[in-house]
Enzyme design. Sequence first.
Site, PDB file in Angstrom:
ATOM      1  N   TYR A 217       0.827  -1.209   0.000  1.00  0.00           N
ATOM      2  CA  TYR A 217       0.000   0.000   0.000  1.00  0.00           C
ATOM      3  C   TYR A 217       0.868   1.269   0.000  1.00  0.00           C
ATOM      4  O   TYR A 217       1.859   1.330   0.716  1.00  0.00           O
ATOM      5  CB  TYR A 217      -0.937   0.040   1.237  1.00  0.00           C
TER       6      TYR A 217
ATOM      7  N   TRP B 199       1.471   5.606  -1.766  1.00  0.00           N
ATOM      8  CA  TRP B 199       1.388   6.594  -2.825  1.00  0.00           C
ATOM      9  C   TRP B 199       2.678   6.619  -3.637  1.00  0.00           C
ATOM     10  O   TRP B 199       3.445   7.571  -3.513  1.00  0.00           O
ATOM     11  CB  TRP B 199       1.138   7.967  -2.228  1.00  0.00           C
TER      12      TRP B 199
END
Length: 768
Positions: free
Chosen positions: A105, A107
Site C-alpha cells: 500500500y 502513494w
Amino acid sequence: MADVSATHWGFTHVTTRAGRVEAIDPFVRDRNPSPLIGGLPEAIYAPTRVLRPAIRKAWLEGDRENRGEGAFVEVDWATAYDHIERELKSTIAEKGNEGIFAGSYGWGSAGRFHHAATHLKRFLNTIGGFVDQTQTYSFAAGQIICPHVVGDNRILFGGETTEWPAILDNARLIVFFGGINLSNAQIAAGGLGNHATADWLTEAGKRGIEIVCISPVHDSGEQLPPHEWLQICPGTDTALMLALAYEIVKTCRVDHRFLERYCTGYGAFEPYLTGQADGVRKDADWASGITGIPAGTIRKLAAKLSDNPVFLTASWSLQRQENGEQPLWMLITLAAMLGEIGLPGRGVSFGYGSMGNRGDPRPVISSPGFKAGTNPLGRFIPVARVADMLLDPGGTIHFDGQEITYPEIDIVWWAGGNPFHHHQDLNRLVEAFRKPRTVIVNEIWWTATARHADIVLPATTAFERNDISGSPTDRYTAAMSKQIEPQCEARSEFDIFSGLAARFGTLEAYGEGRDEMGWLEHIYEDYRQRARDTLGAVLPAFAAFWEKGFAELPAPESAYTLFADFRDNPAKNPLKTPSGKIEIWSRFIAESVHEDVHPHPRWVEPREWLGSAKATQLHMVSPQPAHRLHGQLDGVGVSRRSKIKGREPARINPEDAAERGIRDGDEVRIWNERGECLATASLSEHVMPGVIALATGAWYNPEGRSGRGSRDLHGNPNVLTSNVPTSTLSHAPAQHSALVFVEKSADSAYPDIHQKLPEGIGREEPET
Ligand SMILES: Nc1nc2c(c(=O)[nH]1)N[C@H]1C(S)=C(S)[C@@H](COP(=O)(O)OP(=O)(O)OC[C@H]3O[C@@H](n4cnc5c(=O)[nH]c(N)nc54)[C@H](O)[C@@H]3O)O[C@H]1N2
Ligand SMILES: Nc1nc2c(c(=O)[nH]1)N[C@H]1C(S)=C(S)[C@@H](COP(=O)(O)OP(=O)(O)OC[C@H]3O[C@@H](n4cnc5c(=O)[nH]c(N)nc54)[C@H](O)[C@@H]3O)O[C@H]1N2
Ligand SMILES: [Mo]
C-alpha cells in the site's frame, strides 16, 4: 519533447542544464500551484537517494531479528536479482505463493505506468500471485460502510460526485465537518493540472453562501471566505450530528415523505434518537457534554439546517478514528431527514476538503491506467492489518462479513509505499517486520521502510523516465517526458520487474512485448478511444499529445448532482443496497457477526478521547502535513523550512502550553503507553484547548535500536497511535484516536535523518 511532468501535488515544467534538473516550475494552466514542487530539484539529488541495490549484511548471514540495525552492502543488479530469485523460488516451493505478501500500500508516483505497486503485483501475478491488501489508509472505514448505506462509494471519493457549480447555484449553507483544509487540496492521486478548490470556495464567499467549519483545528482559516469555526472534541462528530437530527425531530422539520420513499429503517432509528429505546435523549444538551459545543450553538445550527438549502460534507479524517463508520452513516441519515439528498447541488458527499479538485466538474470517464491483472491466489487482508498478520500467522478475523485467516509470510515486498510512515503503532510494526525471512523494498530514498529491509532496490524519480498521469478528479493528463538520465544505478519500475520476469520466463505475460513508449502509447490510445466513444470528446493522437505535453477533457455542460437520478426515479435508478434505498437500518449489519457495530448509526464512546482522558492528557490529532505529502519531500523545500530546531512542530493551544510551562519553540516530549517522540512546540490559537496537532510524515528517526522502548527524535505521530481498529466490520486504521502526555523537555541537538545513511552505503555524487 515537452518539458512537462506530473506529481501528486501538480503538473510541472522542468528546466534542465547539462543533464541536471535546474528548476521545476508550476504548470502554466495551474491557477493555485502548490509550493511543494519547489523542493523537487533538491529531492532528486538528496543525500538520501538510494543509488545502488543494497543488501543488509546480517541478513546474508541469516539474521532476521535486527532489521533496522547494522550495515548494508551495495551490490550490482545481477546479485540483487540472484537473491530475490532464490528467495521467491524457495518460498513458492515450500509454502506456495501465500508466503509472499506484496499488498504494498502507498502513494507511489503520479505517473500511472511506472506505478510501483502495480508492477510488483503484475509481475507476481505471472508467477502464481501473492497476498494482497484491500482498502486504502485514506478512507478504509468509509469504503466498507458506504456501500451498505448508499450502495457504492461515489459519495466517498472519485470524480462522480456533486459538482461545485451545482452547489454554488443551489446551496445557501455548506457545513464542513472536519473543516476545509486548502493545504490538503494541494494533492490529488495521479496529479492535477489546475488546483481548483480554492477558487470554488472564493466563489462561495462572493455569493454569500454561509460556511460552517467544524473541527478541533482551524486549518486554512485566513484563506477561507467568511465562515464560522465550531471547535469540536475529536471523535465526537456523531454525537453532534445526532443532536442536530434530534432538534430537527423536535421542531417537526423531518421530511417524512423523503424518508418513506427513499430510505429504509428510519422507524428503527428514531426511538434511539428520541431516547424511547434507551432512555437517553440525543438532544443538544446531551451532545454539548460530549462535543464541547454549547447547546445553544447546536440548536441554532439545527435551525439553519432546516431553514436553508444545504450541502453537508465531512473530511475523511472523521472516519480515521474509532467507530469511524458512524459519522459518515449519521451524516447521510441527517441529510436524508432533511430531505436534501438528490436535489441539485444539495445533500451530502464526503472529502471536499480532503483531496484536490473533489467536486470539480469533469466528465465521468476513468483516467489512463496500467493494470496488475488477476491475482491467481486471490488472498488479501484489510489494509491496516499488516502487523497483525505478521505477528499472528494462522489467526482469523471477520471482515465485512467474511472470514480471513492470516497467512504465514516469508517475504514482504514493498514498492511505492512507506509503512513506516503510514502504519499505526510503529513500535509494533518494527516488531512485526522482524518476523518474515526476507523484506524487499523498492525505493527512491532511504526511508525508514528501506532502512528496515533486507534488499533495497533503487528506483528512478518521475523525471528519469517517461510516463503518463491521470487522476479521477482532474480534466488534464500529462505526457511526462524523461528529463534526465537515471541517477547512478536507479531503474524504472518497468525495468526492475522486466529483469525479474526474464529470470522467471514470464516476460511475455508481464510486458506483452511492449517497451516503455509502446506501453504509454497503448495506455493513452485506450483512453483517447474511451473519451471519443463515451463522451464524443476529440483528444489529440499520441504523437501530438506527447509533443504538446498534455491533453485536456472538455468541461461538462451541466453540473452533476450525486443521487439526482435516484431521487428522480427510485424504481428505475435504485441504489445498489439490498433494499435499493438508503439504508438507515442495515439488515446485513444486524445479521452479521460484527456486534460492535449497531444496525443503525449511533454514538459509541471511543476508548481514547477527551471524555476518557486523565486531567494531564491531551487528544493528539495527526492530520496530513501542509508542507509535504506524507513522508515524501520531508527533507527538502517547504517541509525542511517548516521544521523548528530540526524537529516537527507540534501545534498546541497557548492555554495547554502555559499549564505545562511550555513556550513557543520549546522542545517537547510527547508520549503514551505505546511510544514517545520529541517535537517542537508551536503555540497556536488555531488548535482548540485539550488537543495537540502533530502532522504525519516526519521521517521516523529512532534513538538507538528501533522499536518499543526507543524514542523517535523527529516528531512522528505514529509511534503514539493505536492499533485498535475503527470496528471489527472494517478493521480500518483509527489514527486520530490517541491520548498523549506532553511535557517540556530540555533542548537537545537534533541528528538529522535526512543527512544520515545506513552504515555501508556510499554517498559519492551520482553520475549525471
Ligand atoms: N497518524 C496518521 N497516520 C496516517 C494518516 C493519518 O491521518 N494519521 N494518514 C494515512 C493516509 S490517508 C495515507 S494515504 C498513508 C500514506 O502512506 P504512504 O503512501 O505509504 O506514504 P508516502 O510517504 O507517500 O509513501 C510513498 C513512498 O513511495 C515512494 N515512491 C514514490 N514514487 C515511487 C516510485 O516510482 N517507485 C518506488 N519504488 N517508490 C516510489 C516514496 O519515496 C515514498 O516513500 O498514511 C496514513 N497514515
Ligand atoms: N498537503 C498535503 N495534503 C494532503 C496529504 C498530505 O500528505 N499533504 N495527504 C492526502 C491524503 S492521502 C489524504 S487521504 C487526504 C486526507 O484528508 P483528510 O482526512 O481530510 O485530512 P486530515 O488532515 O487528516 O484531517 C482534516 C482535518 O480534520 C480534522 N479532524 C481530525 N479529527 C477530527 C474529528 O474528530 N472531528 C472533526 N470534525 N475534525 C477532525 C483535523 O484536525 C484536520 O484539520 O489528504 C490529502 N492531502
Ligand atoms: Mo490517504
